[in-house]
Every structure is written in C-alpha cells, then in structure tokens.
Design a protein around this motif. Structure first.
Motif, PDB file in Angstrom:
ATOM      1  N   ALA A 109      43.381  40.012  36.082  1.00  0.00           N
ATOM      2  CA  ALA A 109      42.059  39.770  36.660  1.00  0.00           C
ATOM      3  C   ALA A 109      42.227  39.132  38.031  1.00  0.00           C
ATOM      4  O   ALA A 109      43.319  38.740  38.424  1.00  0.00           O
ATOM      5  CB  ALA A 109      41.236  38.860  35.738  1.00  0.00           C
ATOM      6  N   PRO A 263      37.549  41.691  36.414  1.00  0.00           N
ATOM      7  CA  PRO A 263      38.685  42.607  36.268  1.00  0.00           C
ATOM      8  C   PRO A 263      39.196  43.066  37.628  1.00  0.00           C
ATOM      9  O   PRO A 263      38.435  43.105  38.609  1.00  0.00           O
ATOM     10  CB  PRO A 263      38.094  43.786  35.490  1.00  0.00           C
ATOM     11  N   ILE A 267      40.138  48.678  36.947  1.00  0.00           N
ATOM     12  CA  ILE A 267      39.359  48.710  35.698  1.00  0.00           C
ATOM     13  C   ILE A 267      37.985  49.335  35.919  1.00  0.00           C
ATOM     14  O   ILE A 267      37.467  50.070  35.069  1.00  0.00           O
ATOM     15  CB  ILE A 267      39.226  47.292  35.100  1.00  0.00           C
ATOM     16  N   CYS A 300      42.645  41.621  31.602  1.00  0.00           N
ATOM     17  CA  CYS A 300      41.724  42.740  31.867  1.00  0.00           C
ATOM     18  C   CYS A 300      40.958  43.165  30.618  1.00  0.00           C
ATOM     19  O   CYS A 300      40.026  43.966  30.700  1.00  0.00           O
ATOM     20  CB  CYS A 300      42.476  43.930  32.455  1.00  0.00           C
TER      21      CYS A 300
END
Length: 399
Positions: A109, A263, A267, A300
């Motif tokens: 992230a 994220p 993603i 994530c």
C-alpha cells in the motif's frame, strides 16, 4: 525434463519475499519476482533511518542479488506491472508479458494523500516509500542545520507537524523528537528550539490498541515535549502553515502525513473484487474470489479472522506469504486448501533512542528490554535476507 510450475510474485515486500523463499525450496517450481524497484525496503526500520541510527543500506536489500542467491529457480525482473490478464494467465509489464500457472499479488500500500485536503500532496511528505523517506531525512537534517546557523541571531523554532496518530505517526514524532533533543544537547548547540505537533482525529493516540501501550506512548510523547492536538484534523496546508478543523493555524517548516493508506496503483487497474476502500477481497485460503490460482497477500488485501479485521503489519504479511505458498503447493499436489488462522503475534513500538514498548506473547514489555527485543527481531530478519543476498552477489561476480 519435467515441466516446472511457473509462479509469479508481484511485489518484493515482506509477504512477497516470504513467499519466494518458501516456494524456492521446491525444485519443481520456478519463481519470477517482479518489482518496479530494485530493492526491498524494510519499512519497520524507517524511523531509525530518519533518526540517523541506520543508513539506507541497512534498511534495504538488493533484489537482484537476493534472487540470485537461490538455486537457479528464482528470477528477478525490475519492471513495472501495468495489468494482469487473468483469463489467459499473463502478467503485463511496461516491457513484456509473463505467463504464469500461479500468481501472488503482494504490491503493498501507499500513503493516501486525501484529495479533499487542499495543498496536501504539494506540501506534505510520506515515508512508506524509500525515496520519500530519504528525501524527508535530508530535509529534516538540513532544517536542523539551518537552525544551528541561526544560533545567537533569531533562532526560530523548527516546527514539524505529524498528521495521524496511529502507529506510524507516533513512531515518527517520537523518533524525531528524541533525535533532535540528543543532537542539540550532545553537540552543545545554543539553538535548541524544536516544536513537534502530533495531530490526532481521535481523543487518544493509537486508537484501538492495548491501553497499556497507549499510556506508555503518551507518557513518552509528553516527556519529549511533543504537543498532541486531539479530536481535530488537517483541512488544508500551504508551504508554511497547516490549518486544522478547529480553525487553528499552525506555522510549520514541513509536515509528515501518516493519516492513512490506500492500495498501490496497480490494484485499481485489476479486474478483481475489492472492498469499499479499494483493497482486494480474498478468501480464507488467501486466494482472490474468482481465480483459485491467484493469491493476494500483505497490505493490498483485506484480512479478517472470525469477522475481526486484522491490521496490516509486516508480521501479518509474512504469515500470509507463508500460508499462500503452502496453498499453492496444495493446489499443485491436488490437496485441500488450508484456511488461515492468522493473527498478530505481538507488537513493538519504537519510541526514540533505545526505548520501546510492546506486547509479546501476551506480556507487556517496555524501556530498553522492549527495544532490545525489537532490535533482535529486526536483526534476525535482515540476516535471513542478507544471507541470500551475499550468496547471490558472490555468484554474480564469479560468473
């Protein structure tokens, strides 16, 4: 020669490297690690980087040499993944396409720079990425140097605002306060003025954490003269000031934003199920809902244990990496998948030079003992990675 299982790992973070090491033990696997960076960044050590206790070489591991340290069945590609074709099982990067039998998404992230806060992206810093942490470290040191130059003249206080009083925000605020105090005093500088303001949207810091850890952390912040602004948040900022939701305007030299994560960019591009915050939703066996051969681990993905949210940490990411590796082998061997029972094995909070607090194996620890335990865990982790990295380095230079 028997066909090898083609396994791709996207992301060289804590979970990704754990999965690589576990899967590489099986000669029938070939693992391809792909990351846009050439290094693994140990984010749990970033506060020591900022406070000059470690240089960047001690908080990072070269992924080329690390992957070369395995027995010919691990490859690393420094490329940025743009998308994944789940139907045809292909990972698409900025330069080529890779086919896979099994895929692990472990991209982590990033700091969420909230668009509704005017000036946030332009004037605040995050430290989740190594290049951002290095930039902030240099800016922090230059600011300290400028204050030394001002000694005996005006010597205005160096003012730093840390937005977000979760684990990252608290550790950053304490480490900077501790380092600056020692820096000024040990070098006998006349100018010793430093203001660190920690902005918390909640009534207390470290919301949701163990009460003992909260109280110890609050006392440490108080002892280091960190000012806590509770039940307020940043609404806008300029290059020289921060405006809070209660109307207060704070002059500042720079601001660290630790108010949340989102994220990584990849993603958002993936055609997979996600929750309302954009993180991947996964099954109890850690694979994504529509593709049994695709796993998502680390920051994530959103993980629950008996409907209770599990906070993303390096420890949790490593446990996920280990389990998803087992389940890939279960798929290969046509065995039932194992459901996770992952939970935090403990927490240690760095609170300045040679001081920490934590809860390990159900027991509270604090002071130098907690610091010693934290350092021991970090050293063991680094040594495990460094062993493969050194082996790979020797192999590369011998060829």
């Amino acid at each position: 020669m028997a066909k090898k299982n083609k396994i791709i790992v996207i992301g060289g973070g804590y979970g990704g490297l754990k999965a690589v090491a576990a899967l590489a033990k099986h000669e029938t696997n070939h693992i391809t690690l792909i990351d846009k960076n050439a290094y693994h960044f140990m984010q749990t050590d970033v506060y020591e980087l900022i406070a000059n206790e470690k240089d960047f070489a001690k908080v990072s591991v070269d992924l080329f040499t690390y992957c070369s340290g395995f027995d010919e069945n691990v490859s690393f590609y420094k490329q940025e993944v743009l998308n994944v074709d789940f139907i045809h099982k292909k990972v698409i990067t900025d330069t080529q396409r890779f086919s896979y039998d099994y895929l692990i998404i472990a991209v982590g992230a990033r700091t969420k720079f909230v668009k509704s806060i005017n000036g946030l992206k332009e004037h605040a810093h995050g430290v989740k990425a190594l290049h951002r942490a290095m930039y902030f470290k240099q800016k922090f040191e230059m600011s300290l140097f400028k204050k030394v130059q001002e000694s005996g003249v005006t010597c205005k206080p160096l003012s730093i605002v840390v937005a977000g009083a979760g684990l990252s925000g608290v550790e950053i605020a304490v480490q900077m306060a501790s380092f600056a105090k020692e820096f000024y005093c040990s070098n006998n500088f006349l100018c010793r003025k430093l203001n660190i303001i920690l902005v918390s949207s909640s009534q207390q810091i470290l919301k949701g954490m163990d009460e003992f850890l909260v109280k110890k952390s609050q006392k440490r912040l108080f002892d280091l003269e960190v000012v806590i602004k509770s039940q307020t948040r940043v609404v806008s900022l300029t290059k020289e000031s921060v405006t809070l939701s209660n109307g207060e305007v704070i002059a500042m030299d720079f601001m660290i934003f630790a108010g949340g994560i989102e994220p990584n960019g990849l993603i958002y591009k993936l055609d997979l199920d996600k929750n309302e915050r954009g993180f991947l939703t996964i099954t109890e066996a850690l694979h994504v809902k529509r593709y049994k051969e695709v796993f998502a681990i680390g920051d994530c993905a959103t993980l629950y244990n008996h409907a209770k949210f599990i906070a993303p940490t390096a420890d949790v990411a490593e446990q996920m990496g280990e389990l998803c590796s087992k389940n890939i082998m279960n798929l290969i061997q046509h065995k039932a998948l194992q459901r996770h029972n992952i939970k935090s094995r403990g927490i240690l909070i760095a609170l300045g030079r040679r001081y920490a607090v934590g809860k390990v194996a159900g027991l509270h620890v604090w002071g130098y003992l907690a610091y010693f335990i934290k350092k021991a865990i970090e050293k063991v982790y680094f040594m495990q990675l460094d062993r493969h990295s050194k082996k790979g380095c020797h192999k590369i230079f011998e060829e």
